[in-house]
Design a protein around this motif. Structure first.
Motif, PDB file in Angstrom:
ATOM      1  N   ALA A  11       0.794  -1.194  -0.164  1.00 25.10           N
ATOM      2  CA  ALA A  11      -0.012   0.071  -0.034  1.00 25.10           C
ATOM      3  C   ALA A  11       0.872   1.123   0.184  1.00 25.10           C
ATOM      4  O   ALA A  11       0.715   2.179  -0.496  1.00 25.10           O
ATOM      5  N   LEU A  12       1.952   1.267   0.631  1.00 22.22           N
ATOM      6  CA  LEU A  12       2.826   2.412   0.781  1.00 22.22           C
ATOM      7  C   LEU A  12       3.518   2.606  -0.272  1.00 22.22           C
ATOM      8  O   LEU A  12       3.730   3.538  -0.750  1.00 22.22           O
ATOM      9  N   SER A  13       3.955   1.564  -1.052  1.00 21.60           N
ATOM     10  CA  SER A  13       4.971   1.519  -2.171  1.00 21.60           C
ATOM     11  C   SER A  13       4.069   2.275  -3.324  1.00 21.60           C
ATOM     12  O   SER A  13       4.299   2.840  -4.371  1.00 21.60           O
ATOM     13  N   ALA A  14       2.664   1.757  -3.216  1.00 21.44           N
ATOM     14  CA  ALA A  14       1.735   2.479  -4.196  1.00 21.44           C
ATOM     15  C   ALA A  14       1.227   3.637  -3.944  1.00 21.44           C
ATOM     16  O   ALA A  14       0.244   4.323  -4.881  1.00 21.44           O
ATOM     17  N   LEU A  15       1.544   4.355  -3.005  1.00 21.08           N
ATOM     18  CA  LEU A  15       0.775   5.460  -2.345  1.00 21.08           C
ATOM     19  C   LEU A  15       1.047   6.596  -3.485  1.00 21.08           C
ATOM     20  O   LEU A  15       1.985   7.076  -3.999  1.00 21.08           O
ATOM     21  N   LEU A  42       8.530   6.281   8.310  1.00 19.70           N
ATOM     22  CA  LEU A  42       8.921   5.005   8.384  1.00 19.70           C
ATOM     23  C   LEU A  42       8.178   3.883   8.858  1.00 19.70           C
ATOM     24  O   LEU A  42       7.939   3.802  10.061  1.00 19.70           O
ATOM     25  N   PHE A  43       7.600   3.023   8.164  1.00 26.18           N
ATOM     26  CA  PHE A  43       6.752   1.683   8.668  1.00 26.18           C
ATOM     27  C   PHE A  43       7.534   0.559   8.426  1.00 26.18           C
ATOM     28  O   PHE A  43       8.345   0.299   7.685  1.00 26.18           O
ATOM     29  N   GLY A  44       7.257  -0.449   9.382  1.00 28.65           N
ATOM     30  CA  GLY A  44       7.725  -1.818   9.375  1.00 28.65           C
ATOM     31  C   GLY A  44       6.981  -2.554  10.141  1.00 28.65           C
ATOM     32  O   GLY A  44       5.731  -2.440  10.441  1.00 28.65           O
ATOM     33  N   PRO A 133       7.556   8.670   2.477  1.00 27.01           N
ATOM     34  CA  PRO A 133       7.062   7.282   2.862  1.00 27.01           C
ATOM     35  C   PRO A 133       8.373   6.312   2.682  1.00 27.01           C
ATOM     36  O   PRO A 133       9.082   6.399   1.672  1.00 27.01           O
ATOM     37  N   ALA A 134       8.319   5.275   3.557  1.00 28.90           N
ATOM     38  CA  ALA A 134       9.492   4.439   3.720  1.00 28.90           C
ATOM     39  C   ALA A 134       9.025   3.027   4.182  1.00 28.90           C
ATOM     40  O   ALA A 134       8.097   3.000   5.204  1.00 28.90           O
ATOM     41  N   TRP A 135       9.757   2.002   3.826  1.00 27.87           N
ATOM     42  CA  TRP A 135       9.401   0.469   4.541  1.00 27.87           C
ATOM     43  C   TRP A 135      10.680   0.124   5.075  1.00 27.87           C
ATOM     44  O   TRP A 135      11.876   0.245   4.468  1.00 27.87           O
ATOM     45  N   LEU A 202      -2.862  10.141   5.774  1.00 27.35           N
ATOM     46  CA  LEU A 202      -2.445   8.890   5.100  1.00 27.35           C
ATOM     47  C   LEU A 202      -3.164   7.548   5.283  1.00 27.35           C
ATOM     48  O   LEU A 202      -3.473   7.083   4.222  1.00 27.35           O
ATOM     49  N   PHE A 203      -3.781   7.494   6.824  1.00 28.16           N
ATOM     50  CA  PHE A 203      -4.617   6.338   6.751  1.00 28.16           C
ATOM     51  C   PHE A 203      -6.132   6.400   5.812  1.00 28.16           C
ATOM     52  O   PHE A 203      -6.352   5.600   5.508  1.00 28.16           O
ATOM     53  N   ASP A 204      -6.476   7.670   5.950  1.00 33.08           N
ATOM     54  CA  ASP A 204      -7.725   7.851   5.020  1.00 33.08           C
ATOM     55  C   ASP A 204      -7.148   7.570   3.518  1.00 33.08           C
ATOM     56  O   ASP A 204      -8.025   6.785   2.894  1.00 33.08           O
TER      57      ASP A 204
END
Length: 222
Positions: A11-15, A42-44, A133-135, A202-204
């Motif tokens: 989801a984040l990569s296609a944001l 940064l999410f993980g 955004p990052a993973w 972001l969550f929306d």
């Protein structure tokens, strides 16, 4: 959350940056004089494991820090790692990573970076801020590198942020009314201001938000 993407990284990569990405219509920063800054979103995996497998949003976490209470701007507030662009930075992405390393000690080799989002104005410090955004593919130890700037570094579980019981609105600061903005209450930690608005937007955008009561108000101590 049945309609939400079941893989947080994907989801984040296609944001994308749709028209309803967090808007700051009431906020104005002069592009000619405003300072350029960037933050690393940064999410993980919430359990700290390698993030190469599919991870549901409820099993993810985001890296946040609490700014030192002695700082001039946003003292004691919780936010993303980040700061101002410097001459040697490779644009906003380079600045976001450099600042995250300096503030949290993160190993950038374990971070997968995605396309930066549009600049957002932060009038109180005359900043135009680019969220990146990052993973976190390979998590590394993090800590408050410089106590003069950062009081704590921690992972905020996305599942707790999305819990409607932890959603709040801030409509008053220091006794003065302000336009209501979304916030998150995680125990004694209140995530509000720029960071709260960006996380909520972001969550929306990702379809992760659950219905919550915007009438539950909280007033920050600072």
């Amino acid at each position: 959350m049945s309609d939400a993407p079941d893989d947080a990284r994907a989801a984040l990569s296609a944001l994308a940056a749709p028209d309803h990405w967090p808007r700051f219509d009431r906020v104005r920063v002069d592009a000619a004089t405003g300072r350029r800054s960037a933050v690393l979103m940064l999410f993980g995996a919430a359990d700290g494991s390698d993030g190469e497998r599919p991870i549901a949003p409820d099993d993810a976490a985001v890296l946040l820090l609490r700014r030192a209470s002695s700082l001039r701007h946003h003292p004691g507030q919780i936010g993303f790692p980040g700061g101002g662009l410097e001459d040697g930075d490779d644009g906003p992405v380079g600045a976001a990573v450099r600042e995250a390393v300096e503030e949290t000690g993160i190993d950038p080799r374990g971070v997968e970076l995605f396309s930066p989002l549009p600049e957002l104005p932060l009038a109180v410090s005359n900043n135009l801020v680019t969220p990146v955004p990052a993973w976190w593919r390979h998590p590394s130890p993090v800590w408050a590198v410089d106590a003069a700037e950062t009081e704590e570094v921690f992972l905020a579980p996305v599942g707790e942020l999305l819990d409607p019981q932890n959603r709040r609105s801030v409509a008053r600061v220091r006794g003065m009314r302000i336009p209501a903005m979304p916030a998150f209450q995680l125990g004694e930690r209140l995530i509000w201001g720029f960071t709260g608005v960006v996380l909520s937007g972001l969550f929306d955008t990702l379809g992760w938000t659950r219905p919550w009561d915007a009438g539950r108000l909280v007033e920050p101590d600072a």
